[in-house]
Design a protein around this motif. Sequence first.
Motif, PDB file in Angstrom:
ATOM      1  N   ARG A  96       1.803  -0.644 -13.187  1.00 16.53           N
ATOM      2  CA  ARG A  96       2.823  -1.170 -12.227  1.00 16.53           C
ATOM      3  C   ARG A  96       4.064  -0.450 -12.410  1.00 16.53           C
ATOM      4  O   ARG A  96       4.523  -0.268 -13.748  1.00 16.53           O
ATOM      5  N   ASN A 125      10.900  -5.336  -9.164  1.00 12.23           N
ATOM      6  CA  ASN A 125      10.139  -6.444  -8.737  1.00 12.23           C
ATOM      7  C   ASN A 125      10.764  -7.127  -7.533  1.00 12.23           C
ATOM      8  O   ASN A 125      10.187  -7.275  -6.242  1.00 12.23           O
ATOM      9  N   ARG A 162      10.059  -4.777  -4.514  1.00 14.31           N
ATOM     10  CA  ARG A 162       8.513  -5.077  -3.932  1.00 14.31           C
ATOM     11  C   ARG A 162       8.320  -6.404  -3.200  1.00 14.31           C
ATOM     12  O   ARG A 162       7.844  -6.406  -1.887  1.00 14.31           O
ATOM     13  N   GLN A 183       2.592   1.823  -2.955  1.00 18.06           N
ATOM     14  CA  GLN A 183       2.889   0.208  -2.050  1.00 18.06           C
ATOM     15  C   GLN A 183       3.734   0.561  -1.064  1.00 18.06           C
ATOM     16  O   GLN A 183       4.301  -0.410  -0.292  1.00 18.06           O
ATOM     17  N   SER A 204       4.128 -10.349  -8.629  1.00 18.11           N
ATOM     18  CA  SER A 204       3.440 -10.432  -7.160  1.00 18.11           C
ATOM     19  C   SER A 204       3.236 -11.804  -6.879  1.00 18.11           C
ATOM     20  O   SER A 204       3.540 -12.747  -7.701  1.00 18.11           O
TER      21      SER A 204
END
Lengths: 307, 307
Positions: free
Chosen positions: B37, B44, B47, B77, B289
């Motif tokens: 990742r 973070n 995302r 992503q 996530s």
Amino acid sequence: MTGRVLTVTLNAALDVTYHVAAFTPGATHRVSRVDERAGGKGLNVARLLHALGTPVVATGLAGGACGARIRSLLADQEVPEAFVPIAAESRRTVVVAEPDTATGLWEPGPTVTADEWDAFLARFTDLVRDAEVAVLSGSLPSGVPADAYRVLVEVARRAGARTVLDTSGDPLRHGLDAGPDLVKPNAEELAGLTGHAPPGPAAAVETVRALDADAVVASFGPEGLLAVTGEGAWHAYLPHPVAGNPTGAGDACVAALTRGMIGRHAWPDRLTEAVALSAAAVRAPVAGSVDLADYRHLLPAVIVKEL
Amino acid sequence: MTGRVLTVTLNAALDVTYHVAAFTPGATHRVSRVDERAGGKGLNVARLLHALGTPVVATGLAGGACGARIRSLLADQEVPEAFVPIAAESRRTVVVAEPDTATGLWEPGPTVTADEWDAFLARFTDLVRDAEVAVLSGSLPSGVPADAYRVLVEVARRAGARTVLDTSGDPLRHGLDAGPDLVKPNAEELAGLTGHAPPGPAAAVETVRALDADAVVASFGPEGLLAVTGEGAWHAYLPHPVAGNPTGAGDACVAALTRGMIGRHAWPDRLTEAVALSAAAVRAPVAGSVDLADYRHLLPAVIVKEL
């Protein structure tokens, strides 16, 4: 790009060493130092040949960010390379090094597509025309056919190049089908081939003679090397085993035997060089590197006995 | 490239998870699965904002093969990024995950040159003009000045952007000198700033009010959030703590608070969203996530008390 030796590393790795003071499962550790090396047995051979002044080109398969890092580390050391790119990430090996212990983590490695393997075969066919010796080392990544080394030995022979094969298990078995010029199994690989542990260097001559290769040099760690060739059989060893890290000693042996093959040295000389270079690799502080002064210092101590 | 939010990750990481059945120091392990990742607190946040439909651009510093991998994972992503390249390798974090235990290895990270920092400042100055909010998260790599976040808060203010600061130690202390619009310390970071452990959310109001920021949201793990703002003070929490992995919960909190800032939501609503998104991050199987359905499911359970 031409070299007298073409090394093949189909499962190249980025070898990462993390130095930590003490390693505790379940805890989080700040790594005090990170060392990175282009790894894989063929690359160890290429680096040593380059250090010894033998023109060499390193080929193989490398992919993704790890593959790019492997290639840039080779470039830093000025080792000529002609790697074939693959889409998947090349594998890393991580060693967590404490002062007294090492813990290893081996990534599973990439899967190679059929088109990528075809591209490699074309590149190898082209490169091997300029080589005297092709050195085929190490494991095969997923997707590469199990008989890859048989095919490469045959391609090399058609191009007039000799071959050295250093692998294990099925890839070794298939490679032997093509009759390479030299194979270098260790005791464990011999046991895998023949189904029983070899009884030690001097007593394993008949076991080794049965292998389908022009010459076999079997390595027995501190007990030395057993060579069975068309010109005779020898046991070469040091009177006192050396202390250190055996990782990379087999690759040093292969590098020395490859130089001996090119120089058409007498077998006892080749074996002397191989024992001394392996021992220097064991004694080197960094796995896979060799102090050439230590190598030269060890040469006169090697004992070679005809069997 | 424009986004309503600009996230800053100066010490971006390649987060690597090795899955092994059982981990034994001194042994060699074949890793059964590798997950990678793009890591670092700011990524973070980026995302999550992207997943929630808030236009975002991720900037920061990234270098070498690891930096290239971080950027390619963000591209996979579809998170827009405008990272500034550095010569040194970005750091990796390696987590060795057994079924019941996780062992962490944190690389020391790159050293940034003065020219690279100047290049970043120029890029940030340019990008922040298009942003409503700049989110400044995480540690500073070696070579970046300790007052980096103070400078970035000042640059953002001159460009008309608001700022959210989520860091610790000296970078937090210096960042507070510029009076950011929101800071989100956790209990440990509060203790680091004030020299004593905070007595818990409801009792820490005066401690938190002393910080030089327009608004402070302090996170106390399962005890919830304490917000001290110009409009009032609140304690927001779930009646029953959730089980899972707290890594990334703070970044989820920051993402929710940033959305609330842009939407000018009432503070109790912002805090409800922040508690629910953090709890969903704790419950998510992969650190960092969030299952957005779980987030929506948790919203009605959050309790907000005015203090």
